[in-house]
Design an enzyme around this catalytic site. Structure first.
Site, PDB file in Angstrom:
ATOM      1  N   ASP A  69       3.767  -4.959  -8.342  1.00 11.66           N
ATOM      2  CA  ASP A  69       3.548  -6.404  -8.372  1.00 11.66           C
ATOM      3  C   ASP A  69       3.919  -7.017  -9.713  1.00 11.66           C
ATOM      4  O   ASP A  69       4.148  -8.224  -9.799  1.00 11.66           O
ATOM      5  CB  ASP A  69       2.085  -6.724  -8.055  1.00 11.66           C
ATOM      6  CG  ASP A  69       1.708  -6.343  -6.635  1.00 11.66           C
ATOM      7  OD1 ASP A  69       2.465  -6.695  -5.721  1.00 11.66           O
ATOM      8  OD2 ASP A  69       0.679  -5.682  -6.439  1.00 11.66           O
ATOM      9  N   HIS A  92      -5.246  -7.996  -2.079  1.00  6.39           N
ATOM     10  CA  HIS A  92      -4.278  -7.096  -1.445  1.00  6.39           C
ATOM     11  C   HIS A  92      -2.855  -7.606  -1.645  1.00  6.39           C
ATOM     12  O   HIS A  92      -2.126  -7.100  -2.500  1.00  6.39           O
ATOM     13  CB  HIS A  92      -4.615  -6.977   0.043  1.00  6.39           C
ATOM     14  CG  HIS A  92      -3.844  -5.915   0.780  1.00  6.39           C
ATOM     15  ND1 HIS A  92      -2.933  -5.070   0.189  1.00  6.39           N
ATOM     16  CD2 HIS A  92      -3.856  -5.553   2.100  1.00  6.39           C
ATOM     17  CE1 HIS A  92      -2.426  -4.248   1.079  1.00  6.39           C
ATOM     18  NE2 HIS A  92      -2.960  -4.528   2.242  1.00  6.39           N
ATOM     19  N   HIS A 126      -3.398   0.486 -10.906  1.00  5.39           N
ATOM     20  CA  HIS A 126      -3.323   0.553  -9.453  1.00  5.39           C
ATOM     21  C   HIS A 126      -4.510   1.352  -8.942  1.00  5.39           C
ATOM     22  O   HIS A 126      -5.011   2.246  -9.624  1.00  5.39           O
ATOM     23  CB  HIS A 126      -2.008   1.223  -9.020  1.00  5.39           C
ATOM     24  CG  HIS A 126      -1.742   1.118  -7.557  1.00  5.39           C
ATOM     25  ND1 HIS A 126      -2.203   2.059  -6.649  1.00  5.39           N
ATOM     26  CD2 HIS A 126      -1.089   0.180  -6.826  1.00  5.39           C
ATOM     27  CE1 HIS A 126      -1.821   1.698  -5.431  1.00  5.39           C
ATOM     28  NE2 HIS A 126      -1.150   0.573  -5.508  1.00  5.39           N
TER      29      HIS A 126
END
Length: 447
Positions: A390, A280, A331
């Site tokens: 990210d 996560h 994703h």
């Protein structure tokens, strides 16, 4: 526990490992047979519908003229506003506080509301007397997320109205959490860095006149200095990480614990425990480790062919961590693109130029160009693959001089806003405990 007892217990646990593997394994075919979505996601990766929310919206597919769902450029909406429009509206100002108000209360603040909220946040940005010394410094840990979670639960003992659980108390607690989270993160790091790494200790108090992003950099750095661009890029990164639909693991955890009637501190501690999981909140750390591995094995980062060849080795489990993953790509929800990545990349490029990191930026560009093509060639995928937020967030933090131990805690500093908004919505709009069903596939036995 004495070392002998620990060794004996560890030996016993090791002996029971295999029996757990045998008795707790559920064959994948049973999930298919009973129509159960493993991980609460269907075979196309879409999450099972478990609730309704007015706080945010994610768009990754749209219907074509024939009514068939097709992957599209990703969209992220906060309280009815597209994230692109929100970021554009801020222009040169810092917006963390303004967007936090929007997510918490559902309306975009006017100038008077914005000023009042900024003021109340500034006044709430204070820990109980001796809290830094007695809690943060007494048991420092490299795991800052654990340190923050312990601090959150300890703060509960200072709140005499914790058990009342009224809506107004929850609003107050939400504001207090948003205000002190940067302090819990940064001071927790300084305590660890001093006691474990033998570095100098310095505790800068937040300045009530400064924004959240400015105060984070002020508290973190020895000389408390920062440039306007540095603070702006951090401010944007925090806004992009504030909220991401009710279905992400930590936000869903917040709503589950809230639905049971638990207090704010317990719900936030549970969300923190979810976020710290590497599946996560720790993804940007894996990206940074992968980037360093590429640098170590590709002498010329600007040689696109060499970068592409090494990425192919990573996908084939021949390089890096041998897991066959190019981190920062793809994703769980988005398909064609991640809107947060699109926003952040613009600021990454500006910061890289200011920091003289053009060569690093070229490497990121090469990976962003090659990875989706390679993944499409080597993997059977239903939807598109593109960089996620990210992919760049770790690079941003590294350029800002933020230590890796604070990457996930900074995610929490932002996401506490979203958690708080969903907790308030759960309290106002729902009145039932969340209790999903599990089908038993237990085999009945006789003695």
């Amino acid at each position: 526990m004495k070392s002998m007892e620990q060794n004996k217990l560890s030996s016993y646990a090791e002996g029971k490992k295999q029996i757990c593997m045998e008795n707790d394994k559920i064959p994948k075919k049973l999930y298919e047979e009973y129509g159960v979505n493993c991980g609460l996601r269907d075979e196309n990766g879409k999450g099972v519908l478990t609730g309704l929310t007015r706080i945010s919206k994610i768009v990754s597919f749209r219907k074509n003229k024939e009514g068939t769902l097709q992957p599209c450029d990703g969209e992220l909406w906060y309280r009815g506003y597209h994230i692109f429009d929100l970021i554009d509206s801020l222009k040169g100002e810092y917006g963390f506080e303004k967007i936090a108000y929007l997510l918490l209360f559902g309306n975009y603040p006017d100038a008077k509301e914005e000023e009042a909220f900024f003021q109340v946040l500034s006044e709430a940005r204070e820990l109980p007397q001796n809290f830094t010394r007695d809690v943060l410094m007494k048991a420092p840990s490299k795991d800052i997320m654990n340190s923050m979670t312990r601090s959150v639960l300890t703060l509960a003992s200072y709140d005499k109205r914790k058990e009342f659980n009224t809506l107004e108390d929850n609003i107050r607690q939400a504001i207090q959490m948003i205000a002190v989270f940067p302090m819990l993160a940064v001071y927790g790091y300084h305590a660890y860095n001093h006691y474990e790494n033998h570095a100098s200790m310095y505790i800068h108090r937040p300045d009530p006149k400064l924004s959240t992003a400015e105060n984070i950099l002020r508290m973190l750095r020895p000389d408390a200095s920062y440039t306007q661009l540095e603070a702006k890029v951090l401010d944007v990164a925090l806004i992009l990480h504030m909220e991401h639909g009710g279905g992400n693991n930590s936000t869903f955890t917040t709503r589950v614990v809230t639905s049971a009637g638990s207090d704010t501190y317990s719900a936030v501690a549970a969300a923190m425990s979810s976020l710290k999981g590497p599946k996560h909140g720790g993804a940007n750390i894996k990206v940074m480790e992968m980037i360093q591995d590429i640098k170590d094995h590709v002498p010329d980062w600007e040689d696109k062919e060499a970068v592409e060849n090494y990425l192919a080795k990573i996908l084939d489990k021949e390089a890096f961590d041998h897991k066959g993953l190019i981190y920062g790509m793809g994703h769980a929800v988005y398909s064609v693109s991640d809107p947060r990545e699109k926003v952040l990349k613009f600021y990454v490029q500006k910061l890289a130029k200011e920091k003289g990191r053009d060569k690093d930026m070229a490497l990121y560009d090469a990976i962003e160009e090659a990875a989706p093509v390679l993944i499409a060639q080597k993997r059977h995928i239903f939807k598109g693959v593109s960089p996620n937020v990210d992919f760049y967030s770790g690079f941003v933090y590294e350029m800002l001089g933020i230590p890796m131990e604070l990457y996930t805690p900074l995610f929490a500093v932002a996401r506490i806003v979203g958690w708080s908004a969903h907790r308030l919505e759960e309290l106002v709009g729902m009145n039932k405990i969340i209790r999903p069903a599990y089908m038993s596939v237990m085999r009945e036995r006789e003695e």
